[in-house]
Design an enzyme around this catalytic site. Structure first.
Site, PDB file in Angstrom:
ATOM      1  N   GLU A 281      78.719  26.794  19.394  1.00 49.93           N
ATOM      2  CA  GLU A 281      78.848  27.724  20.209  1.00 49.93           C
ATOM      3  C   GLU A 281      79.093  29.180  19.627  1.00 49.93           C
ATOM      4  O   GLU A 281      79.913  29.291  18.590  1.00 49.93           O
ATOM      5  CB  GLU A 281      79.865  27.110  21.154  1.00 49.93           C
ATOM      6  CG  GLU A 281      79.846  27.273  22.685  1.00 49.93           C
ATOM      7  CD  GLU A 281      78.679  26.663  23.243  1.00 49.93           C
ATOM      8  OE1 GLU A 281      77.508  27.121  23.209  1.00 49.93           O
ATOM      9  OE2 GLU A 281      78.683  25.416  23.568  1.00 49.93           O
TER      10      GLU A 281
ATOM     11  N   ALA B  27      78.730  28.195  35.630  1.00 55.03           N
ATOM     12  CA  ALA B  27      79.501  27.161  35.195  1.00 55.03           C
ATOM     13  C   ALA B  27      79.079  26.760  33.443  1.00 55.03           C
ATOM     14  O   ALA B  27      79.351  25.991  33.077  1.00 55.03           O
ATOM     15  CB  ALA B  27      79.060  25.993  35.824  1.00 55.03           C
TER      16      ALA B  27
ATOM     17  N   ASP C   3      69.825  29.911  25.265  1.00 55.57           N
ATOM     18  CA  ASP C   3      69.783  29.162  26.658  1.00 55.57           C
ATOM     19  C   ASP C   3      68.268  29.190  26.988  1.00 55.57           C
ATOM     20  O   ASP C   3      67.866  28.370  27.506  1.00 55.57           O
ATOM     21  CB  ASP C   3      70.677  30.188  27.537  1.00 55.57           C
ATOM     22  CG  ASP C   3      72.010  30.172  26.982  1.00 55.57           C
ATOM     23  OD1 ASP C   3      72.329  29.220  26.050  1.00 55.57           O
ATOM     24  OD2 ASP C   3      72.638  30.871  27.639  1.00 55.57           O
TER      25      ASP C   3
ATOM     26  N   TYR D 104      82.203  38.721  26.069  1.00 60.30           N
ATOM     27  CA  TYR D 104      81.173  38.307  25.348  1.00 60.30           C
ATOM     28  C   TYR D 104      80.611  39.167  24.329  1.00 60.30           C
ATOM     29  O   TYR D 104      80.611  38.753  23.320  1.00 60.30           O
ATOM     30  CB  TYR D 104      80.044  37.473  26.430  1.00 60.30           C
ATOM     31  CG  TYR D 104      78.861  36.917  25.561  1.00 60.30           C
ATOM     32  CD1 TYR D 104      78.881  35.683  25.249  1.00 60.30           C
ATOM     33  CD2 TYR D 104      77.839  37.581  25.072  1.00 60.30           C
ATOM     34  CE1 TYR D 104      77.929  34.857  24.446  1.00 60.30           C
ATOM     35  CE2 TYR D 104      76.977  37.098  24.330  1.00 60.30           C
ATOM     36  CZ  TYR D 104      77.068  35.774  24.124  1.00 60.30           C
ATOM     37  OH  TYR D 104      75.865  35.182  23.572  1.00 60.30           O
TER      38      TYR D 104
HETATM   39  C1  GLA Z   1      75.995  32.151  26.337  1.00 60.95           C
HETATM   40  C2  GLA Z   1      74.747  32.878  25.601  1.00 60.95           C
HETATM   41  C3  GLA Z   1      74.168  32.099  24.514  1.00 60.95           C
HETATM   42  C4  GLA Z   1      75.393  31.586  23.419  1.00 60.95           C
HETATM   43  C5  GLA Z   1      76.411  30.744  24.402  1.00 60.95           C
HETATM   44  C6  GLA Z   1      77.564  30.563  23.172  1.00 60.95           C
HETATM   45  O1  GLA Z   1      75.312  31.042  26.978  1.00 60.95           O
HETATM   46  O2  GLA Z   1      73.875  33.087  26.551  1.00 60.95           O
HETATM   47  O3  GLA Z   1      73.178  33.166  24.005  1.00 60.95           O
HETATM   48  O4  GLA Z   1      75.814  32.804  22.898  1.00 60.95           O
HETATM   49  O5  GLA Z   1      76.782  31.682  25.259  1.00 60.95           O
HETATM   50  O6  GLA Z   1      77.090  29.594  22.445  1.00 60.95           O
END
Ligand code: GLA
Length: 384
Positions: A33, A121, A171, A221
């Site tokens: 992550e 979520a 993602d 983030y």
């Molecule tokens: C979000 C981002 C991903 C990744 C995750 C953490 O989902 O879209 O690119 O950085 O957080 O792993």
């Protein structure tokens, strides 16, 4: 993911004719992550929940888009200044623009879409939306000229340029490359990837949704990403070959300590350890050693909670609860700041754990968590 539902609304909302139907899934991530934008490894898989969209070119330069779930309709043009206000529509607009930047002659279309991947979520509902449209527009207007990696980058660039989130590639990659029954280990620097069949005998993967979503998650983030990049700048002064935290060791970090704030130091420490954990989990999986997989998941949670600080009270509570129930592995999944924990649970413990999670979470926090069994499924595709 229900095609008939989408089709009936599309037909009713527009001119009675049908179009092409596409779907893309959300994702889980076993481990890794906040490593993607640091050039590290991730280990996601697509799930059986996602977005379904019906699309039909309309012979104009206007996109007419209907969100079935939100019962919201909007129209927008395809030039840069035509960006729609509604945030859901900006994803579609962003994908159109990014495809056009890559030479795809996108024209106007009618579209209606719906989804069953829970919003906010941590299961990548927005990547599912982007991947659906990137995949579809590539077929409908681009003769399939853009490869799947570039389609993932279209989704990522949409987040960066039209939605304000400086996300990594995980993602969108998982949503496009997903394969039923397999997780995918991706090296986010080289983009090399490998499928790992994932059918743990005697265990289940289950998501417990805390049903909280914290405000400012996207700015927090982006701030994490900035911390990582500034640490790289400092380490680079001694080690010019370093490009990402992926290239750094804990020792290099330690040596650079005096030039780094305490907070940034902790962020980098988490990332360097997490990248290593992905590799250890892959090894453990190959040996069928789920105890080690689970232990690493707990380590990730600790790191995300104490060093990277992207957990929250509710997620920490769910994690402790899993540990107390004897669950093999548990951790906050995705970007954090709310969302789900991912839990690796022995089958015989499954119902006790779920029961416990529901009652104790409700008693402590006054709301009921949601529970989703994880089914690892295929990536983006045309359905009709
Ligand atoms: C979000 C981002 C991903 C990744 C995750 C953490 O989902 O879209 O690119 O950085 O957080 O792993």
């Amino acid at each position: 993911m229900d095609i008939e539902h989408v089709r009936s609304r599309f037909v009713k909302h527009f001119d009675g004719t049908t179009g092409a139907v596409y779907a893309s899934p959300g994702r889980i991530n076993l481990i890794g992550e906040h490593t993607d934008y640091n050039g590290g490894f991730v280990f996601p898989g697509a799930i059986d929940k996602g977005i379904v969209a019906e699309i039909k070119p309309n012979g104009t330069h206007t996109v007419r888009a209907y969100s079935i779930d939100l019962k919201d309709y909007t129209e927008f043009g395809l030039e840069e200044q035509d960006a729609p206000r509604a945030s859901w529509a900006r994803y579609i607009f962003g994908v159109c623009r990014e495809m056009m930047k890559r030479g795809v002659p996108v024209q106007g279309f009618n579209t209606a879409f719906a989804g069953d991947v829970p919003l906010g979520a941590g299961m990548s509902s927005s990547a599912a939306l982007e991947s659906t449209y990137a995949f579809a527009l590539n077929e409908l207007f681009g003769e399939g000229q853009i490869d799947k990696f570039e389609l993932a980058k279209v989704g990522q660039a949409t987040e960066h340029n039209y939605c304000g989130v400086k996300c990594g590639i995980m993602d969108q990659f998982a949503s496009l490359f997903g394969r039923k029954g397999s997780l995918i280990r991706l090296d986010c620097r080289t983009l090399e990837y490998a499928y790992y069949p994932f059918e743990p005998k005697g265990y289940k993967l289950v998501l417990i949704d805390s049903v909280v979503k914290h405000e400012l998650a996207s700015s927090a983030y982006n701030k994490r990403r900035q911390s990582c990049e500034s640490v790289v700048e400092v380490i680079k002064q001694q080690h010019p070959q370093v490009e990402f935290l992926r290239d750094c060791t804990l020792q290099m970090l330690q040596e650079a300590k005096s030039g780094i704030s305490e907070e940034d130091y902790q962020r980098a420490e988490y990332v360097i350890e997490e990248i290593q954990r992905v590799l250890e989990v892959c090894d453990a999986l190959e040996k069928g050693d789920y105890e080690t997989v689970g232990q690493k998941m707990y380590e990730t949670h600790q790191g995300m909670s104490k060093l990277y600080e992207v957990s929250c009270e509710e997620l920490d509570f769910l994690n402790d609860l899993a540990f107390d129930c004897g669950v093999t592995g548990s951790r906050v999944m995705g970007g954090g700041f709310g969302g789900c924990t991912l839990n690796l649970v022995k089958e015989e413990l499954y119902s006790t754990f779920i029961e416990n999670a529901k009652t104790k979470y409700k008693a402590k926090l006054g709301k009921s968590p949601k529970v989703y069994d994880v089914v690892i499924s295929d990536g983006a595709r045309r359905l009709a």
